[in-house]
Design a protein around this motif. Structure first.
Motif, PDB file in Angstrom:
ATOM      1  N   LEU A 107      -3.479   4.192  -4.698  1.00 12.06           N
ATOM      2  CA  LEU A 107      -3.591   4.977  -3.468  1.00 12.06           C
ATOM      3  C   LEU A 107      -2.876   6.314  -3.595  1.00 12.06           C
ATOM      4  CD1 LEU A 107      -3.203   2.086  -0.871  1.00 12.06           C
ATOM      5  CD2 LEU A 107      -5.287   3.394  -1.396  1.00 12.06           C
ATOM      6  N   LYS A 108      -1.759   6.330  -4.324  1.00 10.77           N
ATOM      7  CA  LYS A 108      -1.062   7.605  -4.551  1.00 10.77           C
ATOM      8  C   LYS A 108      -1.910   8.534  -5.415  1.00 10.77           C
ATOM      9  CE  LYS A 108       3.732   6.039  -4.010  1.00 10.77           C
ATOM     10  NZ  LYS A 108       3.985   6.954  -2.874  1.00 10.77           N
ATOM     11  N   TYR A 112       0.168   3.699   6.555  1.00 12.37           N
ATOM     12  CA  TYR A 112      -0.463   2.391   6.383  1.00 12.37           C
ATOM     13  C   TYR A 112       0.041   1.353   7.383  1.00 12.37           C
ATOM     14  CZ  TYR A 112      -1.736   4.500   1.936  1.00 12.37           C
ATOM     15  OH  TYR A 112      -2.221   5.348   0.979  1.00 12.37           O
ATOM     16  N   ILE A 166      -6.106  -1.810  -7.097  1.00  8.82           N
ATOM     17  CA  ILE A 166      -6.421  -2.122  -5.697  1.00  8.82           C
ATOM     18  C   ILE A 166      -7.523  -3.176  -5.575  1.00  8.82           C
ATOM     19  CG2 ILE A 166      -8.248  -0.407  -5.328  1.00  8.82           C
ATOM     20  CD1 ILE A 166      -5.311  -1.110  -2.911  1.00  8.82           C
ATOM     21  N   ASN A 224       1.647   1.634  -3.665  1.00  7.20           N
ATOM     22  CA  ASN A 224       0.589   1.350  -4.626  1.00  7.20           C
ATOM     23  C   ASN A 224       0.161   2.612  -5.358  1.00  7.20           C
ATOM     24  OD1 ASN A 224      -2.709   1.158  -4.919  1.00  7.20           O
ATOM     25  ND2 ASN A 224      -1.639  -0.675  -5.588  1.00  7.20           N
ATOM     26  N   TRP A 283       0.812  -1.212   0.000  1.00  7.78           N
ATOM     27  CA  TRP A 283       0.000   0.000   0.000  1.00  7.78           C
ATOM     28  C   TRP A 283       0.846   1.263   0.000  1.00  7.78           C
ATOM     29  CZ3 TRP A 283      -4.428  -1.237   4.050  1.00  7.78           C
ATOM     30  CH2 TRP A 283      -5.193  -2.311   3.552  1.00  7.78           C
ATOM     31  N   GLU A 289      -4.577  10.033  -3.410  1.00 10.23           N
ATOM     32  CA  GLU A 289      -4.017  11.104  -2.577  1.00 10.23           C
ATOM     33  C   GLU A 289      -3.930  12.395  -3.376  1.00 10.23           C
ATOM     34  OE1 GLU A 289       0.394  12.119  -0.876  1.00 10.23           O
ATOM     35  OE2 GLU A 289      -0.377  10.079  -0.505  1.00 10.23           O
TER      36      GLU A 289
END
Length: 495
Positions: free
Chosen positions: A41-42, A54, A382, A38, A35, A45
């Motif tokens: 997720l970036k 995380y 994801i 990953n 994570w 953000e």
């Protein structure tokens, strides 16, 4: 000086806008996802201004222990639980102990996308609402859930000039043709007309007799709980299964095998399977054979088609917010974006023109860089591994350039059109689980073993054997079992 101050403020604003929270959750080790690095997720953000630190766990027992420690107050709480795999009793316990936030009061204001879906599908409210009316965790919702279906070898049917069956008699004749007419054209009588694994798979054929049941062998009919193996049509269903087995129309090893044991990995081998009961043929057959198989539409009974909804549209317990969180609104607004097609695509396919390309005809394909990256799914997406909160949109997947993907979606439509839940969504407390577990263990095993013995011919199908079956069920606690489920059905969930 004024210009310098403005410049400094402009430089500082992005940092001030980036809110940081902590996230804990579970992704199995075998998905090889980190994570911290990953890309999805970036990208989230960058998109939202919400940043996480995380605590990722890759072993199920480890994650279970962590959740227990949080519940007991022996572990520092993160702000959110993501890909959380929370059971209803864990949710209730965590709420009662002040670990999780009741999200229900926030949904209309902070989750407009999810709220609209729930309003359009009231049964989804029931799925995520606990018996006392609280909502501890948000769901994953699939527009096209997986079904345990009967897949027939359409190539063989074309070879033998057979039509897709619409009745049990027609299905029986198709299986006989698979057995007798050498559809794989190898000169051997090696065909397995219909493969299955245990009583579980066979029960999905019960729809041809108007019988569908959940894993507890029950269904709700006009406000009453029915134990399906005691339905008047159940014996006729068993007699038909016995006929199939005695004639070699279903796999002789079906009660003693598994997908692993029967798995075929070499697509150059001779295919011996005429039909399979499974979610996807690729669970044990080569992907290259997928296009040979088509889903059999549910067979009609008394002019109606019903089929057991296997996976269901809703997976509960995927996302929760703890009482450590200082801004519930912000994190609910963050996760609400997962219930849009835009973020679903980002989560399951990546970023347009970087990871995939949309062609002029509206279809899309992976870029060469994505196709050549062995770790693309783990590094960029994801959606694999543990269920992720959000809406799984089927429309985008159907536009994939590989026709096999669209074909599979079309095949799933065949069953999903008739699929229905035998029993409404429900949640059980820990005490209720402990109450029903021993009854289910005894009764469920008795049903499955009885089916197997009747089908194998170890026990004759007679009035006496069915009377004994009923007596054995009563001795195993069926009256208490039924009273339990009637109470659950009568209680429902508060919306």
């Amino acid at each position: 000086m004024k210009r310098l101050i403005c410049l400094l403020l402009a430089l500082l604003l992005p940092c001030a806008a980036l809110a940081e929270y902590s996230m804990a959750g579970y992704d199995p080790e075998n998905v090889y996802r980190n994570w911290e690095s990953n890309l999805f997720l970036k990208r989230m953000e960058e998109k939202t201004g919400v940043k996480f630190t995380y605590r990722q766990y890759g072993k199920e027992d480890e994650w279970t222990a962590v959740k227990a420690a949080m519940t007991a107050g022996n572990d520092d709480l993160p702000d959110v639980l993501f890909k959380a795999r929370l059971s209803p009793d864990e949710c209730m316990d965590m709420l009662d102990r002040g670990v999780l936030v009741d999200l229900k009061p926030y949904l209309e204001q902070d989750c407009p996308n999810l709220y609209a879906i729930l309003q359009a599908h009231p049964e989804y409210w029931d799925a995520i609402t606990l018996p006392d009316g609280r909502i501890a965790a948000l769901p994953a919702i699939s527009e096209q859930p997986m079904q345990n279906s009967v897949w027939l070898n359409k190539s063989w049917m074309d070879t033998l000039k057979l039509s897709m069956p619409t009745t049990i008699d027609e299905l029986t004749d198709v299986l006989r043709a698979f057995r007798d007419q050498d559809p794989n054209r190898n000169g051997k009588k090696d065909e397995i007309p219909l493969a299955f694994i245990g009583s579980f798979d066979l029960k999905f054929l019960g729809h041809a007799f108007g019988l569908i049941a959940n894993d507890y062998n029950i269904r709700a009919v006009d406000g009453q709980v029915e134990f399906v193996p005691l339905n008047e049509n159940f014996r006729a269903f068993i007699e038909w299964l016995r006929l199939l087995y005695s004639e070699g129309l279903i796999d002789k090893d079906g009660f003693a095998t598994s997908d692993t044991l029967r798995q075929v990995t070499d697509s150059n081998k001779t295919n011996i399977y005429g039909g399979v009961i499974t979610t996807m043929t690729t669970t044990f057959l080569p992907a290259a054979w997928s296009s040979q198989y088509a889903v059999m539409p549910p067979l009609a009974y008394n002019g109606e088609t019903v089929y057991r909804d296997f996976a269901g549209a809703v997976t509960t317990g995927t996302f929760a917010i703890t009482t450590h969180c200082a801004d519930v609104h912000a994190l609910l607004q963050w996760v609400d974006q997962f219930y849009t097609e835009e973020v679903h695509i980002l989560a399951s396919a990546g970023e347009e023109n970087t990871d995939y390309i949309v062609d002029p005809d509206g279809t899309w394909r992976m870029t060469a860089a994505a196709q050549n990256n062995t770790y693309f799914t783990s590094e960029t997406l994801i959606t694999s591994g543990t269920a992720v909160p959000g809406l799984s949109s089927d429309a985008f997947q159907r536009r994939y350039s590989d026709s096999t993907v669209c074909y599979i979606s079309e095949q799933l439509d065949v069953v999903n059109a008739s699929a229905q839940r035998p029993f409404p969504y429900y949640s059980l407390t820990k005490a209720q689980q402990e109450e029903i577990a021993p009854l289910q263990a005894a009764i469920g095993r008795l049903v499955d073993e009885s089916i197997a013995r009747w089908v194998l011919g170890e026990v004759e199908i007679t009035d006496a054997s069915f009377a004994q079956f009923g007596q054995d069920l009563n001795d195993a606690g069926l009256p208490a079992f039924m009273a339990f489920w009637q109470k659950i059905l009568d209680g429902g969930n508060s919306k």
